[in-house]
Structure formats: structure tokens, C-alpha cells
Scaffold this motif. Structure first.
Motif, PDB file in Angstrom:
ATOM      1  N   SER A   1      31.901  44.524  15.601  1.00 21.48           N
ATOM      2  CA  SER A   1      30.917  45.593  15.441  1.00 21.48           C
ATOM      3  C   SER A   1      30.847  46.016  13.981  1.00 21.48           C
ATOM      4  O   SER A   1      31.551  45.469  13.128  1.00 21.48           O
ATOM      5  N   ARG A   2      30.025  47.021  13.740  1.00 21.03           N
ATOM      6  CA  ARG A   2      29.862  47.538  12.383  1.00 21.03           C
ATOM      7  C   ARG A   2      31.158  48.148  11.861  1.00 21.03           C
ATOM      8  O   ARG A   2      31.390  48.199  10.653  1.00 21.03           O
ATOM      9  N   THR A   3      32.031  48.570  12.776  1.00 18.02           N
ATOM     10  CA  THR A   3      33.270  49.229  12.362  1.00 18.02           C
ATOM     11  C   THR A   3      34.531  48.472  12.806  1.00 18.02           C
ATOM     12  O   THR A   3      35.629  49.010  12.756  1.00 18.02           O
ATOM     13  N   PHE A   4      34.363  47.231  13.261  1.00 17.29           N
ATOM     14  CA  PHE A   4      35.517  46.430  13.667  1.00 17.29           C
ATOM     15  C   PHE A   4      35.357  44.999  13.171  1.00 17.29           C
ATOM     16  O   PHE A   4      34.323  44.379  13.367  1.00 17.29           O
ATOM     17  N   GLU A   5      36.388  44.495  12.535  1.00 15.70           N
ATOM     18  CA  GLU A   5      36.383  43.124  12.022  1.00 15.70           C
ATOM     19  C   GLU A   5      37.678  42.451  12.450  1.00 15.70           C
ATOM     20  O   GLU A   5      38.775  42.973  12.220  1.00 15.70           O
ATOM     21  N   ALA A   6      37.554  41.308  13.098  1.00 19.54           N
ATOM     22  CA  ALA A   6      38.716  40.518  13.513  1.00 19.54           C
ATOM     23  C   ALA A   6      38.999  39.453  12.458  1.00 19.54           C
ATOM     24  O   ALA A   6      38.078  38.808  11.965  1.00 19.54           O
TER      25      ALA A   6
END
Length: 63
Positions: free
Chosen positions: A20-25
Motif C-alpha cells: 500500500s501507500r504506507t506499507f512496503e515489503a
């Protein structure tokens, strides 16, 4: 951040099956990714910031 908060974020992202815009794996199987600065820059330009989770692979279903 508490363990339950992390689990909640991962569950939410897994249910959407995408970052998402606020989560990066970041898989980070070979250490800190070289392009981490792009993600940090992106998150720093948002009011709510973001979460970068190492050891999670988007290509493997965010596992």
C-alpha cells in the motif's frame, strides 16, 4: 510498534494481496536493499509515514 500491530498490518496487506501507500515489503535476503532510499523518501513525504517490513516477499504472497 508492538507485535500485534505488526501482525495486523501484515494481515491487512495480505488480504489486499498488495503493498500500500504506507506499507512496503522488502525480501532483504541479501541485507538492506539498495533502493531503500526511494521508499524512505516516499514515506517521508506523507503525513502518516509508512512501514517497511524486511523479510517479507511480495512475490511469495507477502510471506
Amino acid at each position: 510498534m508492538q507485535e500485534q500491530e505488526i501482525r495486523n498490518i501484515l494481515d491487512s496487506v495480505r488480504s489486499r494481496q498488495t503493498e500500500s501507500r504506507t506499507f512496503e515489503a522488502k525480501t532483504a535476503s541479501e541485507g538492506c536493499p539498495k533502493k531503500i532510499y526511494d521508499t524512505l523518501s516516499s514515506f517521508s513525504n506523507q503525513d502518516e509515514g509508512g512501514v517497511i517490513m524486511f523479510g517479507v516477499d511480495e512475490k511469495m504472497g507477502l510471506r
